[in-house]
Scaffold this motif. Sequence first.
Motif, PDB file in Angstrom:
ATOM      1  N   MET A  76     -39.632   6.889  27.033  1.00 56.35           N
ATOM      2  CA  MET A  76     -38.219   7.258  27.183  1.00 56.35           C
ATOM      3  C   MET A  76     -37.337   6.035  27.390  1.00 56.35           C
ATOM      4  O   MET A  76     -37.265   5.480  28.477  1.00 56.35           O
ATOM      5  CB  MET A  76     -38.055   8.219  28.367  1.00 56.35           C
ATOM      6  CG  MET A  76     -38.719   9.542  28.140  1.00 56.35           C
ATOM      7  SD  MET A  76     -38.674  10.650  29.567  1.00 56.35           S
ATOM      8  CE  MET A  76     -37.027  10.475  30.150  1.00 56.35           C
ATOM      9  N   GLY A  77     -36.675   5.615  26.317  1.00 59.32           N
ATOM     10  CA  GLY A  77     -35.683   4.550  26.420  1.00 59.32           C
ATOM     11  C   GLY A  77     -36.265   3.154  26.402  1.00 59.32           C
ATOM     12  O   GLY A  77     -37.477   2.947  26.345  1.00 59.32           O
ATOM     13  N   THR A  83     -31.682   5.449  27.507  1.00 64.02           N
ATOM     14  CA  THR A  83     -32.229   6.279  26.435  1.00 64.02           C
ATOM     15  C   THR A  83     -31.242   6.423  25.288  1.00 64.02           C
ATOM     16  O   THR A  83     -31.615   6.858  24.209  1.00 64.02           O
ATOM     17  CB  THR A  83     -32.600   7.688  26.956  1.00 64.02           C
ATOM     18  OG1 THR A  83     -31.438   8.280  27.547  1.00 64.02           O
ATOM     19  CG2 THR A  83     -33.727   7.612  27.970  1.00 64.02           C
ATOM     20  N   THR A  85     -35.253   5.525  21.515  1.00 66.77           N
ATOM     21  CA  THR A  85     -33.850   5.559  21.930  1.00 66.77           C
ATOM     22  C   THR A  85     -33.058   6.343  20.888  1.00 66.77           C
ATOM     23  O   THR A  85     -33.397   6.355  19.711  1.00 66.77           O
ATOM     24  CB  THR A  85     -33.237   4.145  22.058  1.00 66.77           C
ATOM     25  OG1 THR A  85     -33.340   3.465  20.814  1.00 66.77           O
ATOM     26  CG2 THR A  85     -33.933   3.341  23.152  1.00 66.77           C
TER      27      THR A  85
END
Length: 153
Positions: A42-43, A55, A73
């Motif tokens: 996540m991100g 993100t 992202t």
Amino acid sequence: MTEKPPTDPADHAEDFSQRYAEDLDIVAGQAMLDLGLSNHQMGARDPDRRSEHHTFFPGDREGGTISPAGQVTLDSGLMNPELLTANYDEATQRIWQKTQLQDRAQAIIAHELAEHEYGDHELALIAAPETNLPISYAARELLRRMEAGWRGR
């Protein structure tokens, strides 16, 4: 950011994304959580925002990206109604324009993860619609249309 929104759709999407980057970061993160992505996926660090972990990257225009380490992202392309104009057929473009933000986000996340797994955009177009992620019906249909409507680069 301008006082009046730009007329070009990509510029407008980026302008909007810059204005609401914090809120869109929450939306992107929640979409990733809902799909069961790990914290690692996540991100990533955003070089445009003091290398902070985010993100959502408001200055990018691809829809989403995946790092070599598998970090997903989303970006301002998510908001651009003409994102698919250059490389997809008209039917795919129409579906993209009608698809809700949440479903677009899910489709992009699934595509980016498939691209990381298979190492190629065209292979990801084939694999993403069959993802095991719990994406919505609309996201899966968008991915199927993207596979069918790809015109190449």
